[in-house]
Motif scaffolding. Structure first.
Motif, PDB file in Angstrom:
ATOM      1  N   GLU A  25      29.070  20.415  -6.507  1.00  0.00           N
ATOM      2  CA  GLU A  25      28.955  21.865  -6.410  1.00  0.00           C
ATOM      3  C   GLU A  25      29.569  22.633  -7.566  1.00  0.00           C
ATOM      4  OE1 GLU A  25      30.444  23.036  -2.627  1.00  0.00           O
ATOM      5  OE2 GLU A  25      28.992  21.816  -1.541  1.00  0.00           O
ATOM      6  N   ARG A  26      30.636  22.058  -8.205  1.00  0.00           N
ATOM      7  CA  ARG A  26      31.322  22.836  -9.251  1.00  0.00           C
ATOM      8  C   ARG A  26      32.355  21.974  -9.980  1.00  0.00           C
ATOM      9  NH1 ARG A  26      33.311  24.656  -4.348  1.00  0.00           N
ATOM     10  NH2 ARG A  26      35.453  24.088  -3.964  1.00  0.00           N
ATOM     11  N   SER A  27      32.916  22.562 -11.003  1.00  0.00           N
ATOM     12  CA  SER A  27      34.056  21.946 -11.679  1.00  0.00           C
ATOM     13  C   SER A  27      35.281  22.192 -10.810  1.00  0.00           C
ATOM     14  CB  SER A  27      34.248  22.571 -13.061  1.00  0.00           C
ATOM     15  OG  SER A  27      35.403  22.048 -13.674  1.00  0.00           O
ATOM     16  N   GLU A  28      35.958  21.130 -10.400  1.00  0.00           N
ATOM     17  CA  GLU A  28      37.091  21.248  -9.483  1.00  0.00           C
ATOM     18  C   GLU A  28      38.424  21.423 -10.199  1.00  0.00           C
ATOM     19  OE1 GLU A  28      36.734  21.467  -6.244  1.00  0.00           O
ATOM     20  OE2 GLU A  28      34.662  20.840  -6.044  1.00  0.00           O
ATOM     21  N   TRP A  29      38.575  20.757 -11.350  1.00  0.00           N
ATOM     22  CA  TRP A  29      39.818  20.861 -12.119  1.00  0.00           C
ATOM     23  C   TRP A  29      39.551  20.438 -13.548  1.00  0.00           C
ATOM     24  CZ3 TRP A  29      43.383  18.444 -15.204  1.00  0.00           C
ATOM     25  CH2 TRP A  29      44.644  19.031 -15.278  1.00  0.00           C
ATOM     26  N   THR A  30      40.053  21.211 -14.494  1.00  0.00           N
ATOM     27  CA  THR A  30      39.932  20.880 -15.906  1.00  0.00           C
ATOM     28  C   THR A  30      41.246  21.237 -16.579  1.00  0.00           C
ATOM     29  OG1 THR A  30      37.563  21.366 -15.893  1.00  0.00           O
ATOM     30  CG2 THR A  30      38.642  21.306 -18.034  1.00  0.00           C
ATOM     31  N   GLY A  31      41.730  20.349 -17.421  1.00  0.00           N
ATOM     32  CA  GLY A  31      42.961  20.620 -18.146  1.00  0.00           C
ATOM     33  C   GLY A  31      43.447  19.397 -18.881  1.00  0.00           C
ATOM     34  N   THR A  32      44.684  19.460 -19.346  1.00  0.00           N
ATOM     35  CA  THR A  32      45.280  18.323 -20.033  1.00  0.00           C
ATOM     36  C   THR A  32      46.285  17.656 -19.104  1.00  0.00           C
ATOM     37  OG1 THR A  32      46.908  19.783 -21.062  1.00  0.00           O
ATOM     38  CG2 THR A  32      44.946  19.239 -22.348  1.00  0.00           C
TER      39      THR A  32
ATOM     40  N   MET B  80      45.807  13.820 -22.549  1.00  0.00           N
ATOM     41  CA  MET B  80      44.361  13.612 -22.562  1.00  0.00           C
ATOM     42  C   MET B  80      43.690  14.761 -21.823  1.00  0.00           C
ATOM     43  SD  MET B  80      44.507  10.323 -20.113  1.00  0.00           S
ATOM     44  CE  MET B  80      45.603  10.396 -18.701  1.00  0.00           C
ATOM     45  N   ILE B  81      42.431  14.973 -22.106  1.00  0.00           N
ATOM     46  CA  ILE B  81      41.644  16.010 -21.444  1.00  0.00           C
ATOM     47  C   ILE B  81      41.046  15.401 -20.182  1.00  0.00           C
ATOM     48  CG2 ILE B  81      39.628  17.515 -21.643  1.00  0.00           C
ATOM     49  CD1 ILE B  81      40.155  17.420 -24.709  1.00  0.00           C
ATOM     50  N   VAL B  82      41.190  16.108 -19.059  1.00  0.00           N
ATOM     51  CA  VAL B  82      40.690  15.616 -17.781  1.00  0.00           C
ATOM     52  C   VAL B  82      39.758  16.663 -17.169  1.00  0.00           C
ATOM     53  CG1 VAL B  82      41.308  14.850 -15.457  1.00  0.00           C
ATOM     54  CG2 VAL B  82      42.816  14.315 -17.394  1.00  0.00           C
ATOM     55  N   GLU B  83      38.625  16.185 -16.683  1.00  0.00           N
ATOM     56  CA  GLU B  83      37.694  17.057 -15.975  1.00  0.00           C
ATOM     57  C   GLU B  83      37.271  16.364 -14.692  1.00  0.00           C
ATOM     58  OE1 GLU B  83      33.756  19.771 -16.724  1.00  0.00           O
ATOM     59  OE2 GLU B  83      34.121  18.090 -18.056  1.00  0.00           O
ATOM     60  N   ILE B  84      37.424  17.071 -13.572  1.00  0.00           N
ATOM     61  CA  ILE B  84      37.001  16.561 -12.269  1.00  0.00           C
ATOM     62  C   ILE B  84      35.885  17.472 -11.770  1.00  0.00           C
ATOM     63  CG2 ILE B  84      37.691  16.042  -9.905  1.00  0.00           C
ATOM     64  CD1 ILE B  84      40.576  15.721 -10.973  1.00  0.00           C
ATOM     65  N   VAL B  85      34.732  16.865 -11.526  1.00  0.00           N
ATOM     66  CA  VAL B  85      33.536  17.629 -11.173  1.00  0.00           C
ATOM     67  C   VAL B  85      32.953  17.095  -9.869  1.00  0.00           C
ATOM     68  CG1 VAL B  85      31.222  18.271 -11.940  1.00  0.00           C
ATOM     69  CG2 VAL B  85      33.036  17.946 -13.619  1.00  0.00           C
ATOM     70  N   SER B  86      32.613  18.005  -8.947  1.00  0.00           N
ATOM     71  CA  SER B  86      31.893  17.632  -7.730  1.00  0.00           C
ATOM     72  C   SER B  86      30.439  18.043  -7.907  1.00  0.00           C
ATOM     73  CB  SER B  86      32.496  18.324  -6.505  1.00  0.00           C
ATOM     74  OG  SER B  86      32.208  19.714  -6.529  1.00  0.00           O
TER      75      SER B  86
END
Length: 90
Positions: free
Chosen positions: A12-19, A4-10
């Motif tokens: 201030e910014r995108s912290e982690w994006t990937g599968t 699955m596609i995962v995006e972690i955003v704070s």
């Protein structure tokens, strides 16, 4: 293997994006594990630890302040006030 596609955003910014193959977060209803094919859900995050197993690389772990998690169609989006990664895939 399913992913699955995962995006972690704070704030201030995108912290982690990937599968990833798995995500674990703490919600107001308790800890949940999210795998590919998980039913759609929106939840309120409680401050605490999270973890995810990326398709490539080592487990990613960290802490999240309050925020939200959204799951739909093999996509997980975590929006939090603050995110601190304590380990991340190289």
């Amino acid at each position: 293997m399913a992913e699955m596609i995962v995006e972690i955003v704070s704030l201030e910014r995108s912290e982690w994006t990937g599968t990833a193959r798995m995500v674990r977060v703490r919600t107001s209803e308790g800890d949940i594990g999210i795998l590919p094919g998980h039913e759609a859900v929106a939840g309120l995050l409680r401050p605490g630890d999270f973890a995810l197993d990326p398709v490539d690389g080592a487990r990613v772990e960290g802490t999240i302040d309050s925020g939200f998690v959204f799951v739909d169609n093999d996509r997980v989006t975590i929006v939090a006030d603050n995110v601190e990664l304590t380990s991340a895939a190289a």
